[in-house]
Design a protein around this motif. Structure first.
Motif, PDB file in Angstrom:
ATOM      1  N   THR A   7       0.849  -1.186   0.000  1.00 33.96           N
ATOM      2  CA  THR A   7       0.000   0.000   0.000  1.00 33.96           C
ATOM      3  C   THR A   7       0.881   1.231   0.000  1.00 33.96           C
ATOM      4  O   THR A   7       1.896   1.266   0.705  1.00 33.96           O
ATOM      5  N   ASP A   8       0.507   2.244  -0.799  1.00 33.56           N
ATOM      6  CA  ASP A   8       1.305   3.463  -0.819  1.00 33.56           C
ATOM      7  C   ASP A   8       0.744   4.488   0.165  1.00 33.56           C
ATOM      8  O   ASP A   8      -0.287   4.265   0.818  1.00 33.56           O
ATOM      9  N   ALA A   9       1.445   5.614   0.272  1.00 33.00           N
ATOM     10  CA  ALA A   9       1.092   6.625   1.270  1.00 33.00           C
ATOM     11  C   ALA A   9      -0.263   7.270   1.012  1.00 33.00           C
ATOM     12  O   ALA A   9      -0.832   7.895   1.909  1.00 33.00           O
ATOM     13  N   GLU A  10      -0.788   7.114  -0.193  1.00 31.12           N
ATOM     14  CA  GLU A  10      -2.101   7.672  -0.517  1.00 31.12           C
ATOM     15  C   GLU A  10      -3.217   6.637  -0.390  1.00 31.12           C
ATOM     16  O   GLU A  10      -4.365   6.904  -0.742  1.00 31.12           O
ATOM     17  N   GLY A  11      -2.850   5.438   0.086  1.00 30.53           N
ATOM     18  CA  GLY A  11      -3.860   4.416   0.298  1.00 30.53           C
ATOM     19  C   GLY A  11      -4.121   3.507  -0.877  1.00 30.53           C
ATOM     20  O   GLY A  11      -5.008   2.650  -0.822  1.00 30.53           O
ATOM     21  N   ASN A  12      -3.360   3.666  -1.958  1.00 32.48           N
ATOM     22  CA  ASN A  12      -3.533   2.810  -3.128  1.00 32.48           C
ATOM     23  C   ASN A  12      -2.873   1.455  -2.886  1.00 32.48           C
ATOM     24  O   ASN A  12      -1.761   1.382  -2.353  1.00 32.48           O
ATOM     25  N   GLY A  13      -3.532   0.374  -3.300  1.00 29.42           N
ATOM     26  CA  GLY A  13      -2.985  -0.954  -3.141  1.00 29.42           C
ATOM     27  C   GLY A  13      -2.426  -1.484  -4.451  1.00 29.42           C
ATOM     28  O   GLY A  13      -2.919  -1.159  -5.536  1.00 29.42           O
ATOM     29  N   TYR A  14      -1.374  -2.312  -4.351  1.00 31.03           N
ATOM     30  CA  TYR A  14      -0.726  -2.861  -5.530  1.00 31.03           C
ATOM     31  C   TYR A  14      -0.351  -4.323  -5.306  1.00 31.03           C
ATOM     32  O   TYR A  14       0.025  -4.722  -4.203  1.00 31.03           O
ATOM     33  N   LEU A  15      -0.423  -5.095  -6.366  1.00 29.12           N
ATOM     34  CA  LEU A  15       0.188  -6.413  -6.410  1.00 29.12           C
ATOM     35  C   LEU A  15       1.646  -6.192  -6.795  1.00 29.12           C
ATOM     36  O   LEU A  15       1.929  -5.598  -7.843  1.00 29.12           O
ATOM     37  N   ASP A  16       2.570  -6.619  -5.947  1.00 31.70           N
ATOM     38  CA  ASP A  16       3.980  -6.284  -6.136  1.00 31.70           C
ATOM     39  C   ASP A  16       4.680  -7.353  -6.963  1.00 31.70           C
ATOM     40  O   ASP A  16       4.939  -8.453  -6.482  1.00 31.70           O
ATOM     41  N   PHE A  17       5.005  -7.018  -8.201  1.00 27.33           N
ATOM     42  CA  PHE A  17       5.722  -7.939  -9.093  1.00 27.33           C
ATOM     43  C   PHE A  17       7.198  -7.555  -9.226  1.00 27.33           C
ATOM     44  O   PHE A  17       7.865  -8.002 -10.150  1.00 27.33           O
ATOM     45  N   PHE A  18       7.695  -6.738  -8.284  1.00 21.25           N
ATOM     46  CA  PHE A  18       9.127  -6.399  -8.337  1.00 21.25           C
ATOM     47  C   PHE A  18       9.826  -6.682  -7.016  1.00 21.25           C
ATOM     48  O   PHE A  18      11.046  -6.789  -6.967  1.00 21.25           O
ATOM     49  N   SER A  19       9.078  -6.789  -5.950  1.00 17.99           N
ATOM     50  CA  SER A  19       9.585  -7.278  -4.654  1.00 17.99           C
ATOM     51  C   SER A  19      10.801  -6.513  -4.151  1.00 17.99           C
ATOM     52  O   SER A  19      11.753  -7.117  -3.652  1.00 17.99           O
ATOM     53  N   ALA A  65       9.630  -9.922 -10.897  1.00 15.98           N
ATOM     54  CA  ALA A  65      10.040 -11.032 -10.038  1.00 15.98           C
ATOM     55  C   ALA A  65       9.177 -11.003  -8.778  1.00 15.98           C
ATOM     56  O   ALA A  65       9.601 -10.500  -7.739  1.00 15.98           O
ATOM     57  N   PRO A  66       7.956 -11.522  -8.856  1.00 17.79           N
ATOM     58  CA  PRO A  66       7.065 -11.503  -7.692  1.00 17.79           C
ATOM     59  C   PRO A  66       7.612 -12.352  -6.547  1.00 17.79           C
ATOM     60  O   PRO A  66       8.528 -13.171  -6.740  1.00 17.79           O
ATOM     61  N   PRO A  67       7.059 -12.214  -5.350  1.00 18.00           N
ATOM     62  CA  PRO A  67       7.445 -13.101  -4.255  1.00 18.00           C
ATOM     63  C   PRO A  67       7.240 -14.567  -4.641  1.00 18.00           C
ATOM     64  O   PRO A  67       6.300 -14.906  -5.375  1.00 18.00           O
ATOM     65  N   LEU A  68       8.095 -15.426  -4.127  1.00 14.01           N
ATOM     66  CA  LEU A  68       8.009 -16.852  -4.444  1.00 14.01           C
ATOM     67  C   LEU A  68       6.764 -17.493  -3.852  1.00 14.01           C
ATOM     68  O   LEU A  68       6.439 -18.640  -4.186  1.00 14.01           O
ATOM     69  N   THR A  69       6.079 -16.770  -2.985  1.00 13.98           N
ATOM     70  CA  THR A  69       4.845 -17.255  -2.375  1.00 13.98           C
ATOM     71  C   THR A  69       3.613 -16.928  -3.208  1.00 13.98           C
ATOM     72  O   THR A  69       2.486 -17.166  -2.762  1.00 13.98           O
ATOM     73  N   LEU A  70       3.774 -16.384  -4.392  1.00 15.64           N
ATOM     74  CA  LEU A  70       2.655 -15.957  -5.230  1.00 15.64           C
ATOM     75  C   LEU A  70       1.633 -17.092  -5.380  1.00 15.64           C
ATOM     76  O   LEU A  70       1.992 -18.236  -5.641  1.00 15.64           O
ATOM     77  N   SER A  71       0.353 -16.760  -5.221  1.00 17.16           N
ATOM     78  CA  SER A  71      -0.708 -17.763  -5.307  1.00 17.16           C
ATOM     79  C   SER A  71      -1.219 -17.902  -6.743  1.00 17.16           C
ATOM     80  O   SER A  71      -0.928 -17.066  -7.612  1.00 17.16           O
ATOM     81  N   ASP A  72      -2.007 -18.946  -6.975  1.00 16.36           N
ATOM     82  CA  ASP A  72      -2.620 -19.131  -8.290  1.00 16.36           C
ATOM     83  C   ASP A  72      -3.460 -17.914  -8.671  1.00 16.36           C
ATOM     84  O   ASP A  72      -3.383 -17.425  -9.806  1.00 16.36           O
ATOM     85  N   ALA A  73      -4.248 -17.435  -7.716  1.00 22.09           N
ATOM     86  CA  ALA A  73      -5.128 -16.297  -7.998  1.00 22.09           C
ATOM     87  C   ALA A  73      -4.316 -15.037  -8.300  1.00 22.09           C
ATOM     88  O   ALA A  73      -4.672 -14.259  -9.199  1.00 22.09           O
ATOM     89  N   GLU A  74      -3.228 -14.834  -7.568  1.00 18.39           N
ATOM     90  CA  GLU A  74      -2.400 -13.649  -7.797  1.00 18.39           C
ATOM     91  C   GLU A  74      -1.673 -13.732  -9.134  1.00 18.39           C
ATOM     92  O   GLU A  74      -1.507 -12.717  -9.817  1.00 18.39           O
ATOM     93  N   ALA A  75      -1.240 -14.924  -9.518  1.00 23.23           N
ATOM     94  CA  ALA A  75      -0.605 -15.080 -10.833  1.00 23.23           C
ATOM     95  C   ALA A  75      -1.592 -14.744 -11.943  1.00 23.23           C
ATOM     96  O   ALA A  75      -1.250 -14.038 -12.912  1.00 23.23           O
ATOM     97  N   ALA A  76      -2.824 -15.227 -11.809  1.00 22.46           N
ATOM     98  CA  ALA A  76      -3.845 -14.933 -12.812  1.00 22.46           C
ATOM     99  C   ALA A  76      -4.183 -13.444 -12.841  1.00 22.46           C
ATOM    100  O   ALA A  76      -4.351 -12.842 -13.913  1.00 22.46           O
TER     101      ALA A  76
END
Length: 425
Positions: A24-36, A391-402
């Motif tokens: 989450t950024d300082a403005e409250g926006n959420g992101y899926l992090d694919f750079f880790s 390079a997403p976290p190695l814990t990435l789920s099926d749903a997050e990959a999709a």
């Protein structure tokens, strides 16, 4: 702060919170992090096992002692890494970063061979220090032309060059091997210390040599007694899915490996694992004030245990296949996508001008902005600055990959429409 501290995005963001693969950024926006955090938050954010290990160490009141005292966490982690390395009689020295690790490995090689001559790869990146810049084959990251090392750069990740056009993997590997023999015969004075190479080039845009190239190189290196250093700062710990270390894809056991980034899952840690006789050979006294400190070792042990206990190498292979195969399938609709490449959870999109075929940093920047707007963070790189690397976290789920694949596809569609004025539906 220096002007050369480049920030991502036209309107840079501040990350203030994280859980799993999301921030989450300082403005409250959420992101899926694919750079880790540049491949550093390897198992994601706010992992209880890592947090609790660090908190236990903090509760002792000891966050630092230096290597002048015994550090149980160092010994425990060194034993694990030595065993996983496959290097005979391996020993481990801990530092704070990949740059320091590569400096240490180069020192060990130069001392063992009594030579300042080093081989490195074109398009490579090994750090920002004096010696590491000397073996970096990317002008965008090289500030000076002089170096403490006498360096010669090899082919291996540059198949886009005209002289290699149309070559099969086998023909390209053979051409590179013959070039190495020619470099040794013409450009060096003998007694070369080492070859240092990334199995997959990080800053280079996740470019890589065909599997087997470093086996061909190692055969030649062994004929001359030249050491081989595998820079595993970005490729280690199962990220490629196909091997726990990136170099395993080439069927090679190096003399040394350097590591950093993901091992601490955000805490500063790096190191070298090398054959015992190489590590022990230095005659001068050495230490590392902060390297391998109790906090970093608590995080490193917990992170590595988590990777092994949850078989994250297998997860990287599975999720990476979903995303890479999906991107290859979808990219056929977008003439600006020159290449989709990668292994496991280490993949990239290379962008080029649809009309000329030339590398296009503006298109890469546009795709990065488009992914951010849709809630996904990515990185950039490449020799020409035209590559989106992820390079997403190695814990990435099926749903997050999709989800990530869908965001990337939508972002490519948006940029394609903006550039061409045509839809791809």
């Amino acid at each position: 702060m220096p002007s050369w501290l480049a920030l991502n995005y036209g309107s840079p963001i501040e990350i203030v919170g994280g859980k799993g693969a999301r921030v989450t950024d300082a403005e409250g926006n959420g992101y899926l992090d694919f750079f880790s955090g540049i491949l550093t938050n390897m198992i994601g954010y706010d992992v209880p096992e890592v947090r609790e290990a660090v908190e236990r160490q903090l509760a002792t009141g000891v966050v630092h002692t230096s290597t002048a005292y015994l550090l149980r966490g160092q010994i425990e982690l060194a034993e694990k890494i030595a065993g996983l390395s496959g290097i005979p009689d391996a020993k481990v020295f801990f530092v704070n970063s990949g740059t320091e690790a590569n400096e240490t490995a180069l020192l060990l090689a130069a001392y063992a061979r009594r030579s300042d001559q080093v081989l490195a790869m074109r398009q490579s990146y090994h750090g920002r220090s004096f010696g590491a810049i000397g073996v970096t084959g990317n002008r965008a990251w090289t500030n000076i032309s002089y170096s403490p090392l006498n360096v010669h750069f090899l082919h291996g990740a540059d198949r886009h060059l005209p002289q290699f056009a149309g070559m099969s993997d086998a023909a390209y590997v053979d051409a590179c091997a013959q070039d190495l023999r020619h470099v040794l015969a013409t450009a060096t004075g003998g007694d070369v210390a080492a070859l240092i190479a990334e199995p997959i080039q990080g800053v280079g845009g996740f470019t890589s040599a065909p599997d087997g190239l470093f086996a061909a190189y190692k055969e030649i290196l062994d004929e001359h007694g030249i050491l081989f250093i595998s820079d595993e700062v970005q490729t280690g710990w199962g990220r490629t899915g196909q091997g726990f270390w990136g170099i395993e894809n080439h069927g090679v056991r190096p003399d040394m490996m350097t590591f950093a980034k993901g091992l601490g899952n955000g805490f500063a840690v790096g190191g070298v694992v090398a054959r015992g006789e190489l590590m022990d050979a230095l005659h001068a006294v050495g230490l590392s004030t902060f390297g391998g400190n109790p906090i970093a070792m608590a995080a490193g042990n917990a992170t590595l245990d988590y990777v092994l206990d949850h078989d994250l190498q297998a997860n990287a292979a599975r999720q990476g296949a979903t995303i890479i195969e999906g991107l290859r399938r979808e990219s056929a609709r977008f003439p600006m996508v020159r290449d989709v490449r990668g292994k496991g959870l280490m993949f990239a999109l290379e962008l080029a001008d649809p009309g000329t075929g030339e590398p296009s940093p503006p298109l890469a920047a546009a795709v990065m902005e488009a992914t951010r707007e849709r809630g996904l963070l990515a990185g950039k790189g490449g020799l020409y600055g035209n590559v989106i690397r992820m390079a997403p976290p190695l814990t990435l789920s099926d749903a997050e990959a999709a989800e990530g694949l869908a965001i990337l596809t939508a972002s490519l569609e948006a940029v394609h429409e903006a550039v061409s004025g045509k839809t791809t539906a």
